[in-house]
Design an enzyme around this catalytic site. Sequence first.
Site, mmCIF file in Angstrom:
data_model
loop_
_atom_site.group_PDB
_atom_site.id
_atom_site.type_symbol
_atom_site.label_atom_id
_atom_site.label_comp_id
_atom_site.label_asym_id
_atom_site.label_seq_id
_atom_site.Cartn_x
_atom_site.Cartn_y
_atom_site.Cartn_z
ATOM 1 N N GLN A 1 1.176 -1.394 -0.046
ATOM 2 C CA GLN A 1 0.186 0.022 -0.140
ATOM 3 C C GLN A 1 0.525 1.635 0.489
ATOM 4 O O GLN A 1 1.896 1.067 0.605
ATOM 5 C CB GLN A 1 -1.099 0.071 1.276
ATOM 6 N N SER B 1 5.363 -5.777 2.891
ATOM 7 C CA SER B 1 3.798 -5.444 4.136
ATOM 8 C C SER B 1 2.904 -6.611 2.787
ATOM 9 O O SER B 1 3.143 -7.195 2.729
ATOM 10 C CB SER B 1 3.389 -4.497 4.043
ATOM 11 N N LEU B 2 1.615 -5.606 2.287
ATOM 12 C CA LEU B 2 1.299 -6.320 1.710
ATOM 13 C C LEU B 2 1.695 -7.090 0.244
ATOM 14 O O LEU B 2 1.165 -8.636 -0.688
ATOM 15 C CB LEU B 2 0.088 -5.324 1.116
ATOM 16 N N ARG C 1 -8.157 -10.037 4.704
ATOM 17 C CA ARG C 1 -6.919 -9.016 5.758
ATOM 18 C C ARG C 1 -7.307 -7.818 5.848
ATOM 19 O O ARG C 1 -7.215 -7.055 6.695
ATOM 20 C CB ARG C 1 -5.986 -9.473 4.793
ATOM 21 N N HIS D 1 0.460 -2.112 11.172
ATOM 22 C CA HIS D 1 2.066 -3.306 11.937
ATOM 23 C C HIS D 1 1.716 -2.728 13.214
ATOM 24 O O HIS D 1 2.538 -3.001 13.385
ATOM 25 C CB HIS D 1 2.697 -2.983 11.086
ATOM 26 N N GLN E 1 2.514 -10.479 10.914
ATOM 27 C CA GLN E 1 2.391 -9.092 9.816
ATOM 28 C C GLN E 1 2.235 -7.985 10.774
ATOM 29 O O GLN E 1 1.892 -6.162 10.139
ATOM 30 C CB GLN E 1 3.161 -8.934 8.741
#
Length: 317
Positions: A10, A96-97, A121, A205, A254
């Site tokens: 993102q 991340s993603l 998610r 996070h 995560q």
Amino acid sequence: MQFAAVFPGQGSQSLGMLAELANEHPEVHQTFEEASDILNKNLWEMTTADSNDSSSQTVIDQTINTQPLMLAAGVAVWRIWQKIGGCAPIAMAGHSLGEYSALVASGSLDFADAVRLVSKRAQLMQQAVPVGQGAMAAILGLEDQQIIDICAGLASEGIVEAVNFNSPGQVVIAGETKAVDAAIEKLTEAGAKRAIKLAMSVPSHCSLLKDAATELSKELLETPFFESTYPIIQNVAASNNPATEDRQQALSEQLYKPVLWVDCITNLAKDYNADTIIEFGPGKVLFGLNRRIDRSLGNICINDSASLEKALAMCSA
């Protein structure tokens, strides 16, 4: 060239992203159509909306849309790379993603399952922290420990934590909006060069997402994972843990643990002898971070025809 493939998360989304590649490579439309059919909403149409209409950018910035959009974008560029005969990486990582894109590209996760997972998610993350109650901000120009300590000293204001260690001198904080605002003020007083609120609808996070991680873990356990073609350096420990249960746990953790991106890039070079990092997906966020982490590494982002040709030429050299 020994390259590591990385995938953005993102923050790299934009209106019109991958439009040029889409005109030349059917894989872009095909990948977005696959994801759209699963979710019953037109993802490509979101990216091609009127750029002069601010509400169009707002739509793709909503995490429920951003996550499948960025998954599809990363996978689409990877599929193009495979079609044109691009060389194989020695390892992969995702920010991340972006880990989900890496898992699909490595063969560890089916694309359809990844679409469902990132959609779930996103839902869990947004439900955990309603829009407006959480925030994220990038802090530039302070040492990591300074940021950690200042955030820890603001417990009376609410939850605020250092969550993305993106590059030397750039750390992202996240938490409750009031606490993040207080942290921005304190960090600026401490000498931060810049403190920039990010266009994120969820404070990723940080510990506000522990409950969401518990629910996501249930979804991960019900999803088949396969042996990956390439090592995948995951964010939580900046290491490759190929056992399915370890990989699933890292994906769950995560959500509420920091992204150790500096360590991920450093370890790709140190442990896998990567001399080049190729980013697959829109924008140049990771390109900029990676350059600040290690300028000795070759570094390119494939997001249009020119960069695709440049990367292919590097591969053939």
